[in-house]
Enzyme design. Structure first.
Site, mmCIF file in Angstrom:
data_model
loop_
_atom_site.group_PDB
_atom_site.id
_atom_site.type_symbol
_atom_site.label_atom_id
_atom_site.label_comp_id
_atom_site.label_asym_id
_atom_site.label_seq_id
_atom_site.Cartn_x
_atom_site.Cartn_y
_atom_site.Cartn_z
ATOM 1 N N THR A 1 -25.089 34.099 -47.140
ATOM 2 C CA THR A 1 -23.938 33.921 -46.257
ATOM 3 C C THR A 1 -24.306 33.086 -45.042
ATOM 4 O O THR A 1 -23.549 32.183 -44.636
ATOM 5 C CB THR A 1 -23.418 35.288 -45.787
ATOM 6 O OG1 THR A 1 -23.167 36.109 -46.921
ATOM 7 C CG2 THR A 1 -22.148 35.145 -44.976
ATOM 8 N N THR A 2 -25.475 33.362 -44.456
ATOM 9 C CA THR A 2 -25.927 32.641 -43.267
ATOM 10 C C THR A 2 -26.163 31.167 -43.562
ATOM 11 O O THR A 2 -26.092 30.334 -42.659
ATOM 12 C CB THR A 2 -27.220 33.285 -42.720
ATOM 13 O OG1 THR A 2 -27.006 34.698 -42.610
ATOM 14 C CG2 THR A 2 -27.596 32.729 -41.372
ATOM 15 N N TYR B 1 -13.247 39.436 -52.733
ATOM 16 C CA TYR B 1 -11.818 39.134 -52.870
ATOM 17 C C TYR B 1 -11.183 39.821 -54.073
ATOM 18 O O TYR B 1 -10.142 40.455 -53.938
ATOM 19 C CB TYR B 1 -11.542 37.623 -52.934
ATOM 20 C CG TYR B 1 -10.071 37.297 -52.849
ATOM 21 C CD1 TYR B 1 -9.391 37.433 -51.648
ATOM 22 C CD2 TYR B 1 -9.357 36.902 -53.965
ATOM 23 C CE1 TYR B 1 -8.028 37.178 -51.571
ATOM 24 C CE2 TYR B 1 -8.003 36.638 -53.900
ATOM 25 C CZ TYR B 1 -7.337 36.775 -52.705
ATOM 26 O OH TYR B 1 -5.995 36.529 -52.619
ATOM 27 N N ARG C 1 -17.692 42.193 -45.451
ATOM 28 C CA ARG C 1 -17.338 40.819 -45.840
ATOM 29 C C ARG C 1 -16.622 40.751 -47.185
ATOM 30 O O ARG C 1 -15.784 39.876 -47.397
ATOM 31 C CB ARG C 1 -18.602 39.945 -45.908
ATOM 32 C CG ARG C 1 -19.167 39.548 -44.554
ATOM 33 C CD ARG C 1 -20.311 38.550 -44.732
ATOM 34 N NE ARG C 1 -20.846 38.110 -43.453
ATOM 35 C CZ ARG C 1 -20.396 37.079 -42.745
ATOM 36 N NH1 ARG C 1 -19.356 36.387 -43.188
ATOM 37 N NH2 ARG C 1 -20.954 36.739 -41.593
ATOM 38 N N LYS D 1 -30.149 44.723 -50.753
ATOM 39 C CA LYS D 1 -29.930 44.402 -49.352
ATOM 40 C C LYS D 1 -28.715 45.211 -48.913
ATOM 41 O O LYS D 1 -27.594 44.961 -49.361
ATOM 42 C CB LYS D 1 -29.674 42.908 -49.159
ATOM 43 C CG LYS D 1 -29.319 42.540 -47.712
ATOM 44 C CD LYS D 1 -28.945 41.076 -47.578
ATOM 45 C CE LYS D 1 -28.528 40.756 -46.140
ATOM 46 N NZ LYS D 1 -28.089 39.339 -45.978
ATOM 47 N N ILE E 1 -33.554 41.538 -44.500
ATOM 48 C CA ILE E 1 -33.112 40.151 -44.678
ATOM 49 C C ILE E 1 -32.354 39.822 -43.403
ATOM 50 O O ILE E 1 -31.277 40.358 -43.145
ATOM 51 C CB ILE E 1 -32.266 39.975 -45.947
ATOM 52 C CG1 ILE E 1 -33.156 40.225 -47.181
ATOM 53 C CG2 ILE E 1 -31.664 38.569 -46.007
ATOM 54 C CD1 ILE E 1 -32.433 40.119 -48.512
#
Length: 294
Positions: free
Chosen positions: A47-48, A110, A141, A164, A206
Site C-alpha cells: 500500500t505504501t 471492496y 482499508r 501482517k 512491516i
C-alpha cells in the site's frame, strides 16, 4: 520451535515518482539506505508503494528492480494482493519468477468476501505458486476482517508462513501464538503499537516509519527482541510522534514529505493522492527533530 522465515524490521517501501514516472535512481538510493541501516527486509509494491495506482508494468518493474538491487542481502517480500484471485496468482508468479523471497497478499478489498471466501482465496494462491506467502489483514482499508480462526485454517498450508496484522489488536498475536504451530511469523502492520505486539509474541513489523528512520526502528526492534524494555521504550518515545504524524494525511504523502526534507526523493504522488497538507509541515518537522532526524 521452528524460527519464522520473516522477522525483524521490514520496510514497506515508498515508490518515488518523478514527472509522472517511477524514479528508479531514487528507488535504488532509498533501498541502499535501508540495507545500510540494517533492516531485515523490504516490501515493494505494498500500500505504501502506491500499488493501487501504478500500472501492472510499473508494479512488476519495481519488484524486479528491488530484487536486483537487494541481491540477496535482505529479504524481499513482494506486494501482490488484489481483489481478484486470478490476478493475485499472476502477481505472485511474477514475484517468484524474478527471485522474490515471498509475497505479501492482502485480503481482497471492496468485494468483501466471506470468511469461507477469504480461506478459499488464500488457499488457491498457495496451491498455485510455491512461494512463501504472508497474509495481510488490514480491515480499515479493505472493509473485511480476517478472523483468527480463518488465519489458523489457512496457516495449515505449507506455503503460508505468516501474517501482517494491521488491526492494532494486541490480543490477536497471543491467540495466534497459542493456536498456530510451527514458525508462523507474526508481523505487526502498525508502527505505533509494534512494541506491544512484540510483547505479545510478535516477530517483527512491516513498517512505514522505517522509510524515514530505519536505524531507529532497527534499534527499537533489537532492544524489544532482547527483552530490554527500558531501551525499547526510549526508542519508542523518540519515534512516537513520527509514527502518528506519518498517518495524519493519506499515506504515503507524509513519508514522501519527510524524505524530501532529507533530500532523498521528491514529494510527487499519483492521483488521487496529493502531497501532504502544508499545515502539517511544522508538525512533521517537530516529529523528525524528536526522532533525531532534523
Amino acid at each position: 520451535m521452528t524460527a519464522p522465515l520473516f522477522k525483524g524490521v521490514i520496510t514497506a517501501l515508498i515508490t518515488p515518482l518523478r514527472d509522472g514516472n517511477v524514479d528508479e535512481a531514487a528507488f535504488v538510493r532509498l533501498l541502499e539506505r535501508q540495507i545500510a541501516a540494517g533492516v531485515h527486509g523490504v516490501v515493494p509494491m505494498g500500500t505504501t508503494g502506491e500499488s493501487a495506482t501504478l500500472t501492472d508494468a510499473e508494479h512488476r518493474r519495481v519488484v524486479e528492480l528491488c530484487v536486483e538491487t537487494a541481491a540477496g542481502r535482505i529479504r524481499v517480500i513482494a506486494g501482490a494482493g488484489s481483489s481478484s484471485t486470478a490476478r493475485t496468482i499472476d502477481l505472485v508468479r511474477h514475484a517468484k519468477s524474478v527471485g522474490a523471497d515471498g509475497a505479501l497478499v492482502v485480503t481482497p478489498y471492496y468485494n468483501r468476501p466471506s470468511q469461507a471466501g477469504l480461506a478459499a482465496h488464500f488457499e488457491a494462491i498457495a496451491d498455485a505458486v510455491e512461494l512463501p506467502l504472508v497474509l495481510y489483514n488490514v480491515p480499515g482499508r479493505t472493509g473485511v476482517d480476517m478472523a483468527n480462526e480463518t488465519v489458523a485454517r489457512v496457516a495449515a498450508h505449507p506455503n503460508v508462513v505468516g501474517i501482517k496484522d494491521a488491526t492494532g489488536d494486541m490480543a490477536r498475536a497471543s491467540w495466534m501464538r497459542a493456536h498456530i504451530g510451527g514458525g508462523f511469523a507474526l508481523i505487526s502492520g502498525d508502527d505505533a503499537s509494534f512494541l506491544g505486539y512484540v510483547a505479545h509474541g510478535g516477530h517483527g513489523v512491516i513498517s512505514v516509519t522505517s522509510n524515514v528512520a530505519p536505524e531507529a526502528m532497527v534499534a527499537l526492534y533489537d532492544a524489544a527482541a532482547a527483552g530490554d524494555l527500558t531501551t525499547a521504550r526510549e526508542w519508542q518515545d523518540r519515534l512516537s510522534d513520527l509514527h502518528v504524524t506519518l498517518f495524519r494525511d493519506a499515506s504515503p504523502s507524509p513519508a514522501k514529505y519527510a524524505l524530501s526534507r532529507m533530500q532523498l526523493c521528491g514529494e510527487e504522488l499519483r492521483l488521487p493522492l496529493t502531497p501532504m497538507r502544508a499545515d502539517l509541515a511544522p508538525v512533521m518537522n517537530a516529529a523528525l527533530g524528536r526522532a533525531g532526524l532534523a
